[in-house]
Design an enzyme around this catalytic site. Sequence first.
Site, mmCIF file in Angstrom:
data_model
loop_
_atom_site.group_PDB
_atom_site.id
_atom_site.type_symbol
_atom_site.label_atom_id
_atom_site.label_comp_id
_atom_site.label_asym_id
_atom_site.label_seq_id
_atom_site.Cartn_x
_atom_site.Cartn_y
_atom_site.Cartn_z
ATOM 1 N N ASP A 75 -26.059 28.426 -18.302
ATOM 2 C CA ASP A 75 -25.302 29.139 -18.990
ATOM 3 C C ASP A 75 -24.477 28.801 -19.710
ATOM 4 O O ASP A 75 -23.639 27.060 -19.457
ATOM 5 C CB ASP A 75 -23.987 29.886 -17.992
ATOM 6 C CG ASP A 75 -23.809 31.183 -17.501
ATOM 7 O OD1 ASP A 75 -23.043 31.474 -18.823
ATOM 8 O OD2 ASP A 75 -23.364 31.619 -16.805
ATOM 9 N N ARG B 9 -17.619 28.449 -9.390
ATOM 10 C CA ARG B 9 -15.659 28.608 -9.563
ATOM 11 C C ARG B 9 -14.981 28.061 -8.369
ATOM 12 O O ARG B 9 -14.101 28.418 -7.403
ATOM 13 C CB ARG B 9 -16.194 30.319 -8.583
ATOM 14 C CG ARG B 9 -16.948 30.691 -9.595
ATOM 15 C CD ARG B 9 -16.154 32.626 -9.860
ATOM 16 N NE ARG B 9 -16.754 32.861 -11.273
ATOM 17 C CZ ARG B 9 -18.165 33.637 -10.785
ATOM 18 N NH1 ARG B 9 -18.303 34.536 -9.623
ATOM 19 N NH2 ARG B 9 -18.912 34.548 -11.871
ATOM 20 N N ARG C 49 -17.283 38.832 -20.582
ATOM 21 C CA ARG C 49 -17.550 38.097 -22.045
ATOM 22 C C ARG C 49 -18.767 38.856 -22.483
ATOM 23 O O ARG C 49 -18.003 39.255 -23.862
ATOM 24 C CB ARG C 49 -18.020 36.806 -21.164
ATOM 25 C CG ARG C 49 -18.318 36.050 -22.461
ATOM 26 C CD ARG C 49 -18.982 34.606 -22.132
ATOM 27 N NE ARG C 49 -18.040 34.223 -21.043
ATOM 28 C CZ ARG C 49 -18.631 33.541 -19.560
ATOM 29 N NH1 ARG C 49 -19.898 34.462 -19.278
ATOM 30 N NH2 ARG C 49 -17.925 33.267 -18.666
ATOM 31 N N TYR C 50 -19.289 39.601 -22.227
ATOM 32 C CA TYR C 50 -20.988 40.586 -22.814
ATOM 33 C C TYR C 50 -19.594 41.341 -22.990
ATOM 34 O O TYR C 50 -19.718 42.232 -21.505
ATOM 35 C CB TYR C 50 -21.423 40.325 -21.726
ATOM 36 C CG TYR C 50 -22.733 39.618 -21.541
ATOM 37 C CD1 TYR C 50 -23.295 39.125 -22.460
ATOM 38 C CD2 TYR C 50 -22.626 38.853 -20.116
ATOM 39 C CE1 TYR C 50 -24.105 37.474 -21.449
ATOM 40 C CE2 TYR C 50 -23.108 37.898 -20.009
ATOM 41 C CZ TYR C 50 -23.880 37.393 -20.301
ATOM 42 O OH TYR C 50 -24.637 35.792 -20.603
ATOM 43 N N ASP D 189 -23.919 24.421 -13.603
ATOM 44 C CA ASP D 189 -23.267 24.326 -14.475
ATOM 45 C C ASP D 189 -22.473 23.556 -14.381
ATOM 46 O O ASP D 189 -22.632 22.757 -13.117
ATOM 47 C CB ASP D 189 -21.983 26.203 -14.273
ATOM 48 C CG ASP D 189 -23.427 27.245 -14.276
ATOM 49 O OD1 ASP D 189 -23.522 26.864 -15.574
ATOM 50 O OD2 ASP D 189 -22.736 27.954 -13.915
ATOM 51 N N CYS E 51 -20.843 24.699 -6.006
ATOM 52 C CA CYS E 51 -20.134 26.100 -6.204
ATOM 53 C C CYS E 51 -19.292 26.194 -7.544
ATOM 54 O O CYS E 51 -18.566 25.098 -7.658
ATOM 55 C CB CYS E 51 -19.118 26.834 -5.782
ATOM 56 S SG CYS E 51 -17.946 28.236 -6.028
ATOM 57 N N ARG F 184 -21.117 43.795 -20.342
ATOM 58 C CA ARG F 184 -20.801 44.095 -18.669
ATOM 59 C C ARG F 184 -19.429 43.455 -18.693
ATOM 60 O O ARG F 184 -19.151 42.259 -18.452
ATOM 61 C CB ARG F 184 -22.222 42.719 -18.686
ATOM 62 C CG ARG F 184 -23.672 43.171 -18.425
ATOM 63 C CD ARG F 184 -24.153 42.411 -18.338
ATOM 64 N NE ARG F 184 -24.842 42.298 -19.886
ATOM 65 C CZ ARG F 184 -25.523 41.124 -19.808
ATOM 66 N NH1 ARG F 184 -25.948 40.795 -19.478
ATOM 67 N NH2 ARG F 184 -25.563 41.231 -21.366
HETATM 68 C C1 LIG Z 1 -24.004 35.753 -15.518
HETATM 69 C C2 LIG Z 1 -22.998 36.713 -16.462
HETATM 70 C C3 LIG Z 1 -22.888 38.470 -16.239
HETATM 71 C C4 LIG Z 1 -24.457 38.940 -15.335
HETATM 72 O O1 LIG Z 1 -25.627 38.190 -16.621
HETATM 73 P P1 LIG Z 1 -27.207 39.173 -17.045
HETATM 74 O O2 LIG Z 1 -28.170 38.299 -17.710
HETATM 75 O O3 LIG Z 1 -26.859 40.487 -17.191
HETATM 76 O O4 LIG Z 1 -27.120 39.093 -15.156
HETATM 77 C C5 LIG Z 1 -22.006 39.215 -17.085
HETATM 78 N N1 LIG Z 1 -20.900 38.596 -16.504
HETATM 79 C C6 LIG Z 1 -20.624 37.164 -16.947
HETATM 80 C C7 LIG Z 1 -19.221 36.431 -17.094
HETATM 81 C C8 LIG Z 1 -21.616 36.778 -16.732
HETATM 82 O O5 LIG Z 1 -21.476 35.342 -16.518
HETATM 83 S S1 SF4 Z 2 -18.715 31.529 -4.825
HETATM 84 FE FE1 SF4 Z 2 -19.438 29.578 -4.182
HETATM 85 S S2 SF4 Z 2 -18.849 29.370 -2.207
HETATM 86 FE FE2 SF4 Z 2 -19.158 31.371 -2.860
HETATM 87 S S3 SF4 Z 2 -21.172 32.209 -1.904
HETATM 88 FE FE3 SF4 Z 2 -20.935 32.134 -4.147
HETATM 89 S S4 SF4 Z 2 -21.598 29.979 -4.880
HETATM 90 FE FE4 SF4 Z 2 -20.810 29.567 -2.721
#
Ligand SMILES: *Cc1c(COP(=O)(O)O)cnc(C)c1O
Ligand code: SF4
Length: 348
Positions: A308, A112, A90-91, A271, A110, A94
């Site tokens: 985020d 995700r 996305r960035y 989130d 979580c 990175r």
């Molecule tokens: C959080 C995240 C990062 C890392 O972000 P930093 O601000 O550098 O810690 C990189 N890619 C994605 C998609 C993210 O959600």
């Molecule tokens: S991915 Fe989700 S369930 Fe797994 S350690 Fe991270 S926050 Fe916890």
Amino acid sequence: MEDLFQLRPELRGGALEVEIRSRSEAFRAAAEQFRFAVTPYYLSLASDKELCGIWKQILPDLRESRDELFHRPDPLAEEEHMPVPGLTHRYPDRALWYLSHNCAVYCRFCMRKRKVSRGESTPGEQDRQRALDYIRSHPEIHEVILSGGDPLSQSDEVLGYCLEQLRSIEHLASLRIHTRMPVTCPQRITSEFCSALEKWGPITVITHFNHPAELSPLALDAAERLRKTGCVLLNQSVLLAGVNDSVEVQKSLNLGLLKAGIKPYYLHQCDEVQGVSHFRVNLEEGLNLAKAIRGRIPGPAIPQYVIDLPGGGGKVPVDSSYFLNRDFHRPVFENYAGLRFYPVGDRS
Ligand SMILES: *Cc1c(COP(=O)(O)O)cnc(C)c1O
Ligand code: SF4
């Protein structure tokens, strides 16, 4: 659920037994949606008297399947920015590489949970090669973040292989690993893993401590082993209602991290993932909390409070409220104690 009582027999007959048993429907829902799993170690940190911050992170809750506020399973649009399976780019500079969708403990908040805990969705060997090819052929990528699930649910052999491959890519300036294993399964920080960190370093390891009770002697030992590899150790935590949304808990967590040689990095606004809104702390309360801890703990112990942005906007700090009026000529700032100050403004 019965396993909980086997691992912690003292819970039987206590006030918490009623609470845990009342969640049988939530446990059933979890089996279908986002699994319940905990390590005996992490469970041993939970109180036997009250629904403490550890319990709240692990116990399934029916509110997860009846969320009125958050509706999106993937608010950060990670799947949209996925050029090859298992890699979010996305960035521009990175890439986030999901090495596994398994974890030692499944955190109810979580972000995700749409895919984490379903082992079969974990990218395989072929996906790994495709991800590596993608990274090799994109010189604008300067950092790769190993994430998941928990990347440390892969073997030391796989991790070592990935680090070796990444290290050989000239345009990568930085390698990062995001893991919750030092918190949920400190035994996972093996000497083999530490050797790989040493060999392929410098590497930044980002842990995920949310509560001071997680800074147990075993976790501190794991942090010490990690530190000795020469990696940079940072922590990100999520601001969670009822878990760590007080000045006292934040002070104790962040000071404890600093004492363990782990620099607090981010404090994340929760989130807006479907099934997580009961953990949400209002932005205003979050800001007040972030302001209140500044000035009450040493600067190196202060994490940056970030959000985020939904839709894939990336992370931004939630801290402009220190600079109240945004007038560069007559600036007004408010400090951690809510007092206003008037530094000399910019000349036009
Ligand atoms: C959080 C995240 C990062 C890392 O972000 P930093 O601000 O550098 O810690 C990189 N890619 C994605 C998609 C993210 O959600
Ligand atoms: S991915 Fe989700 S369930 Fe797994 S350690 Fe991270 S926050 Fe916890």
